[in-house]
Write an enzyme that holds these catalytic residues in place. Structure first.
Site, mmCIF file in Angstrom:
data_model
loop_
_atom_site.group_PDB
_atom_site.id
_atom_site.type_symbol
_atom_site.label_atom_id
_atom_site.label_comp_id
_atom_site.label_asym_id
_atom_site.label_seq_id
_atom_site.Cartn_x
_atom_site.Cartn_y
_atom_site.Cartn_z
ATOM 1 N N HIS A 29 -26.581 91.881 -45.484
ATOM 2 C CA HIS A 29 -27.916 92.081 -45.462
ATOM 3 C C HIS A 29 -28.605 90.695 -45.595
ATOM 4 O O HIS A 29 -28.831 89.874 -46.507
ATOM 5 C CB HIS A 29 -27.918 92.741 -47.115
ATOM 6 C CG HIS A 29 -27.361 93.890 -47.207
ATOM 7 N ND1 HIS A 29 -26.130 93.901 -47.353
ATOM 8 C CD2 HIS A 29 -28.103 95.253 -47.593
ATOM 9 C CE1 HIS A 29 -25.681 95.239 -47.610
ATOM 10 N NE2 HIS A 29 -26.922 96.071 -47.644
ATOM 11 N N HIS A 263 -33.149 95.080 -43.569
ATOM 12 C CA HIS A 263 -32.534 94.981 -44.895
ATOM 13 C C HIS A 263 -31.029 94.897 -44.763
ATOM 14 O O HIS A 263 -30.502 94.115 -45.592
ATOM 15 C CB HIS A 263 -32.905 96.381 -45.549
ATOM 16 C CG HIS A 263 -32.498 96.657 -46.957
ATOM 17 N ND1 HIS A 263 -31.238 96.684 -47.330
ATOM 18 C CD2 HIS A 263 -33.332 96.531 -48.031
ATOM 19 C CE1 HIS A 263 -31.187 96.694 -48.719
ATOM 20 N NE2 HIS A 263 -32.288 96.548 -49.148
ATOM 21 N N GLU A 413 -26.728 103.654 -73.926
ATOM 22 C CA GLU A 413 -24.821 103.370 -73.852
ATOM 23 C C GLU A 413 -24.557 102.572 -72.507
ATOM 24 O O GLU A 413 -23.656 101.549 -72.510
ATOM 25 C CB GLU A 413 -24.099 104.543 -73.329
ATOM 26 C CG GLU A 413 -24.281 105.409 -74.754
ATOM 27 C CD GLU A 413 -25.286 106.512 -75.050
ATOM 28 O OE1 GLU A 413 -25.568 107.481 -75.754
ATOM 29 O OE2 GLU A 413 -26.525 106.609 -74.083
ATOM 30 N N HIS A 475 -20.574 117.854 -76.817
ATOM 31 C CA HIS A 475 -20.413 116.799 -77.205
ATOM 32 C C HIS A 475 -18.558 116.206 -77.562
ATOM 33 O O HIS A 475 -18.079 115.403 -77.635
ATOM 34 C CB HIS A 475 -20.808 116.523 -78.652
ATOM 35 C CG HIS A 475 -22.303 116.033 -78.592
ATOM 36 N ND1 HIS A 475 -23.263 116.824 -77.900
ATOM 37 C CD2 HIS A 475 -23.020 115.199 -79.530
ATOM 38 C CE1 HIS A 475 -24.299 116.070 -78.179
ATOM 39 N NE2 HIS A 475 -24.209 115.117 -79.011
#
Length: 664
Positions: A29, A263, A413, A475
């Site tokens: 890149h 890019h 998280e 869960h």
């Protein structure tokens, strides 16, 4: 040569090295390094405090290339400033076993602080590093002795800010007022798919202002003096700073700059020649003018900075010898001398108490026992402290105006896990953080990065199965333990009682070359009796918990299913069928044992049945195609845990029947 000419040549050196290395590799890149070359020149030549001769100097600034696809920017900087990264290393860009891999990798390239590439995680690592610096400074600095005093700088692009983790981390960084965190945003408006305006319309300055950051907007990213002034201003702020630098991707490329074409692909020989003409660069590929090397060389200045700090630290050591010794111990990752004795005493206490409690509570008890001798413990939880039980009696919550040792990460998280990695990389702490096991999905890529980097991050996951109960299948973890076991170099522990929980914590702390997950139950689990040798063998990941003469089969279980296996063994004995029970709290650690030990536990020729409240496919590596697995290959249900275990076949009768089938 004027100052402007010098900085222009310094920046163009980065552009030349980036485009030449990518062209030679035919991979990489070039656009970002060419676009950020001036920003890098301002930071690295005027502000960045480091010593190329000692990349691990304790009080160095930290630099994170969060947009790690532009790795040649970092490699060029390291080479030019004097690190042990040769021109031959740059020629070997992206080649097998080189010191210049496709994305920066810690401990592969000298001077690289963290492995980056998955966008947004480097930025979040930087937040963790800045937090570690702030907490260490509060703990160790004394009046006139700022021995912990450095900045964390991060380069980010549009991609980093589009990733959701950037919100998690930067929001918390603002709340905690991490004033020594300075982020430079490469606002070039281009990603691989083209102009980002079609899918990224955030008002980034307002967004970060809302987080509570200091924002310096509308900086010309190709004006070294302007970037220099912005960084200087950022250093005076009392909160983290985002410097928004407007740039042109692929700056210097007459036909490709400002487009997605530059890019992620080599420019080609024709365009490279055009770049050289446009920027006035006459040196051949991988050749560098002596005056450019001289302008970039940071060895003398770096040695002087470190020498000045060493003089300060020596005086600090004379005045505060205990603090100085403790800081060095922790930054070197060494454990205190009384840790082993503390662990032995605590395990003995667990054996004496023989408690039947949830292993999440057993985990908290272990933390409580170890924390007084491990001041480097830095705990936390993603909003579930009262359920994950990662705090302890003496723990102090980290706040903007309060140093502490327990972090309320909020419902973040992924951000928590990547921040922990940054804390571990910075040094001085052993970070651990918790959430429910089912939400490890949100953290998974950070767990993978911890394993790739081989750092001591400890991930605590509770509520580990259908034993969660009434919250239901959203869960209740089913596939999570097995999926975590698929990550190379990640040690996963699922203990069955207080003793195994203590050993799991011990091994996670002792392990300095990799991360660990500690996986605990919501429900109470029965204490298991063991001999001294069996207690010692827990650390080997798997061991014989119950053995009888002339065993006909082997039952293998983990965590909450151990007691079920023990009850089934008794029921089988009553029917005249002798079986061995193997506890396997960590299959990862067990697999690293020598063949003789593994064979002594899982004796060849004996049929095997594995029992775990999770998906079954993983266990066939131990039981074979002819063995049986008692598991669950569907999602759970909403009901009390005892009802669920019976519904899904986790009963003594079902285990007995499985053993009888494999013996038939």
């Amino acid at each position: 040569m004027t100052s402007l000419q010098t900085t222009t040549n310094m920046a163009n050196a980065i552009r030349a090295l980036a485009m030449d290395a990518v062209q030679k590799a035919n991979s990489g890149h070039p656009g970002m390094p060419m676009g950020m070359a001036d920003i890098a020149t301002a930071l690295w030549s005027k502000h960045y405090s480091h010593n190329p001769a000692d990349p691990k100097w304790i009080n160095r600034d930290r630099f994170v290339l969060s947009n790690g696809h532009g790795s040649m920017l970092h490699y060029a900087l390291l080479h030019l400033t004097g690190y042990a990264l040769s021109m031959d290393d740059l020629r070997a860009f992206r080649q097998m076993h080189s010191k210049t891999p496709g994305h920066p990798e810690v401990d592969v390239t000298p001077g690289v602080e963290t492995t980056t590439g998955p966008l947004g995680q480097g930025l979040t690592n930087a937040v963790g590093m800045a937090l570690a610096e702030k907490l260490l400074a509060a703990e160790f600095n004394q009046t006139g002795f700022d021995v912990v005093d450095h900045y964390t700088y991060a380069f980010v692009g549009d991609g980093c800010l589009m990733e959701g983790i950037s919100h998690e981390a930067c929001s918390l960084a603002g709340v905690l007022r991490l004033s020594k965190l300075i982020v430079l945003y490469d606002d070039n408006g281009i990603s691989i798919d083209g102009h980002v305006a079609g899918w990224f319309g955030d008002d980034t300055p307002k967004r970060f202002d809302a987080y509570g950051w200091n924002v310096i907007a509308d900086v010309d990213g190709h004006d070294v003096a302007a970037v220099d002034a912005a960084i200087a201003a950022a250093k005076t702020a009392d909160k983290p700073t985002l410097i928004c630098c407007k740039t042109i991707i692929g700056k210097g490329s007459p036909n490709m700059q400002g487009t997605d074409k530059v890019h992620g692909a080599a420019l080609g020989d024709k365009e490279i020649a055009a770049v050289r003409a446009a920027i006035g660069w006459t040196a051949a590929p991988f050749e560098m003018p002596a005056e450019v090397y001289s302008a970039w060389d940071a060895k003398v200045a770096g040695a002087a900075r470190q020498s000045e700090w060493t003089t300060l630290f020596n005086a600090y050591s004379e005045r505060f010898p205990q603090l100085a010794g403790e800081l060095l111990r922790r930054m070197h990752g060494e454990l205190p001398g009384n840790f082993d004795a503390t662990v032995r005493a605590y395990i003995d206490a667990c054996i004496d108490k023989q408690e039947t409690i949830a292993t999440r509570k057993a985990s908290q008890n272990a933390i409580q026992a170890f924390a007084p001798v491990l001041p480097e413990f830095l705990g936390g939880s993603a909003d579930l402290t009262g359920s994950n039980l990662t705090n302890w009696k003496e723990s102090v919550a980290v706040r903007a105006d309060q140093a502490g040792n327990h972090i309320n990460y909020g419902v973040r998280e992924f951000g928590m896990s990547a921040m922990m990695n940054g804390i571990a990389l910075h040094g001085g702490f052993i970070p651990f953080g918790a959430t429910f096991l089912t939400f490890s999905d949100y953290s998974r890529n950070a767990l993978r990065m911890a394993a790739l980097m081989k750092i001591r991050s400890i991930f605590v996951f509770t509520h580990d199965s259908i034993g969660l109960g009434e919250d239901g299948p959203t869960h209740q973890s089913v596939e999570h333990v097995s999926s975590l076991r698929l990550i190379p170099h990640l040690d996963n522990w699922r203990p069955c009682d207080t003793v195994e929980s203590a050993v799991a914590w011990q091994q996670a702390v002792l392990r300095q070359n990799g991360p660990s997950t500690l996986i605990f139950s919501r429900q109470n689990l029965a204490f298991q009796q063991r001999t001294a040798q069996q207690v010692a063998d827990i650390a080997r990941g798997g061991y014989v918990l119950k053995d009888v003469a002339d065993s006909k089969a082997i039952l293998i279980a983990t965590g909450s299913e151990i007691d079920l296996a023990m009850q089934a063994a008794d029921a089988l004995a009553a029917k005249g069928i002798a079986v061995r029970v193997v506890s396997m709290p960590s299959t990862d650690v067990f697999d690293r044992q020598d063949a003789a030990y593994r064979s002594s536990v899982l004796t060849k020729g004996l049929p095997r049945v594995a029992v775990e409240a999770g998906v079954t496919a993983f266990w066939h590596k131990y039981v074979g195609l002819d063995g049986a697995v008692i598991g669950i290959d569907t999602f759970g249900e909403s009901a009390p845990a005892p009802v669920l275990f019976k519904h899904f076949g986790f009963t003594v009768d079902n285990v007995v029947a499985a053993v009888e089938r494999v013996l038939a």
